[in-house]
Design a protein around this motif. Structure first.
Motif: not given
Length: 440
Positions: A333-334, A336-337, A363-370
């Motif tokens: 969750h934490d 990010q990026k 994925i539990f974060a919302d600002d990611v590139k995966c």
């Protein structure tokens, strides 16, 4: 209690470690292994790999064996170590200083055997040993931890930069009886330090033996480790290994894994990106033939923000062999990026070869590139036709296209002597490759 556990109790001495932390650790780990037992295909993590053959074998501790010759060691390692390289040799899991080039034990730096390091610097070893590879959840790690005795210990102080690679050469003699060896390696790099480590596992015979290895890697802030693993065990061997990595802030870990040997092998890499800005790259090549079973499992845990991971594994399966790839990328969750990508590609050279591939993103974060993906296929018929139309035979054409597929992973190895050794091992498995070289 299973027969396998009874066999271990009967044939292997559980060292008490003098009653200190190591002794208590061994006792606790063996109790946990007895509770867990060997994993079965009912366990999700072992769904595609059965360890049932291990339960049919009475393993014994390795006896004192005739040491390998310098010629054998150089052949297995792909040449003699350079002027700036350090080679540590382990025979049946035990450090052999008389076969090794000189290690380092000056100041706070140490490169040598784990047993020696624990005797001389117990506090330094115990600070990190068995604190990262989780024996509570993993039975084979518990088994290794229960019999911790020897392996490699590498400790670099802050700012140390090694110019040459450290070769860890693990040789199994297996002269007669089915033996079990369990090397335990601990690599600790201080802040800003850099090193290159090459782990090679090989057998001197085609007898039955079992290597169960665990390597723990602890990276300080801004530390960098380039890690290579070459698995070329004997044709009847069992090989199970875990590499557990703990990242400090802005640290970098690059892994190149090549699995070619053993009847049954499983290589697992687990990386915890515990601090911001760290990078992890996992590259792997596995080639199986006959009835070989090669299992690759990875886990990259993005726990902190602004971390990057890259993963590319390729498999080549022939005969009645089976390959397994299970890769998991967890973005908490934490974290990010996060920037993460994972790819697995497999080439099947026969109708009876089989691969199970399972790439996973959580994925539990919302600002990611995966991103992740997998592919399984056979040789391209048009490419085969093209080569044959130019006078290249069927088998030679297959070999040329197979090498073109595998060469991407070979060429990713920046360490020139190891790259040459891997190329030699890969091409030795390809029919009519020597004829192709003569034509070229």
């Amino acid at each position: 209690m299973t027969d396998f556990v009874r066999n271990l109790r009967a044939n292997f001495k559980l060292l008490d470690g003098g009653g200190g932390r190591i002794g208590l650790l061994r006792q606790a780990a063996f109790a946990r292994f007895a509770e867990l037992g060997l994993p079965t295909t009912q366990d999700e993590d072992w769904k595609y790999t059965s360890l049932a053959p291990l339960t049919q074998i009475q393993f014994v501790p390795p006896a004192e064996a005739k040491p390998p010759t310098l010629e054998q060691l150089n052949r297995l390692a792909g040449g003699s170590p350079g002027d700036s390289a350090v080679r540590l040799v382990f025979v049946d899991g035990r450090y052999r200083p008389e076969l090794s080039s000189c290690g380092t034990s000056t100041g706070s730096a140490f490169i040598g055997g784990l047993g020696t390091a624990h005797a001389e610097r117990a506090e330094l070893v115990e600070r990190e040993l068995a604190r990262h590879a989780d024996y509570q959840r993993d039975a084979l790690t518990a088994l290794n931890t229960a019999f911790i005795e020897d392996g490699a210990f590498i400790h670099l102080p802050a700012g140390a930069v090694l110019q040459g690679p450290i070769q860890l050469l693990f040789v199994s003699s297996a002269p007669r009886n089915a033996t079990l060896s369990q090397p335990r390696n601990l690599i600790v790099l201080g802040a800003g330090s850099q090193a290159t480590v090459v782990e090679t596992y090989a057998g001197l015979s085609d007898e039955v033996y079992f290597t169960n290895a665990v390597t723990e890697v602890v990276l300080g802030d801004n530390a960098r480790l380039d890690h290579y693993k070459l698995q070329e065990e004997g044709a009847r061997a069992f090989h199970i290994a875990l590499t557990q990595v703990h990242h400090g802030r802005d640290s970098r870990f690059t892994s190149h894994s090549v699995a070619l040997g053993a009847a049954l092998a499983r290589n697992e890499v687990r990386a915890l990106l515990a601090s911001e800005g760290s990078e992890c790259t996992l590259n792997g090549l596995y080639m199986a033939t006959g009835k070989q079973h090669l299992d690759n499992r990875t886990m990259i845990d993005h726990q902190s923000p602004r971390c990057t991971s890259r993963e590319l594994y390729k498999g080549v399966l022939d005969g009645q062999s089976r390959g397994v790839f299970s890769g998991r990328v967890l973005v908490r969750h934490d974290a990010q990026k996060t920037d993460a990508s994972q790819t697995n590609k497999n080439l099947l050279l026969s109708d009876e070869a089989l691969v199970d591939t399972k790439p996973q993103l959580e994925i539990f974060a919302d600002d990611v590139k995966c991103a992740h993906g997998a592919a399984v296929g056979q040789l391209d018929e048009d490419a085969l036709f093209y080569l044959r139309s130019r006078g290249i035979g069927q088998e030679a054409a297959k070999s040329l296209l197979t090498y073109a597929f595998a060469s991407e992973m070979v060429n990713l190895i920046p360490l020139a002597p190891l790259r040459a050794r891997v190329r030699e091992l890969v091409t030795s498995r390809l029919p009519e490759w020597e004829k192709l070289r003569e034509v070229a």
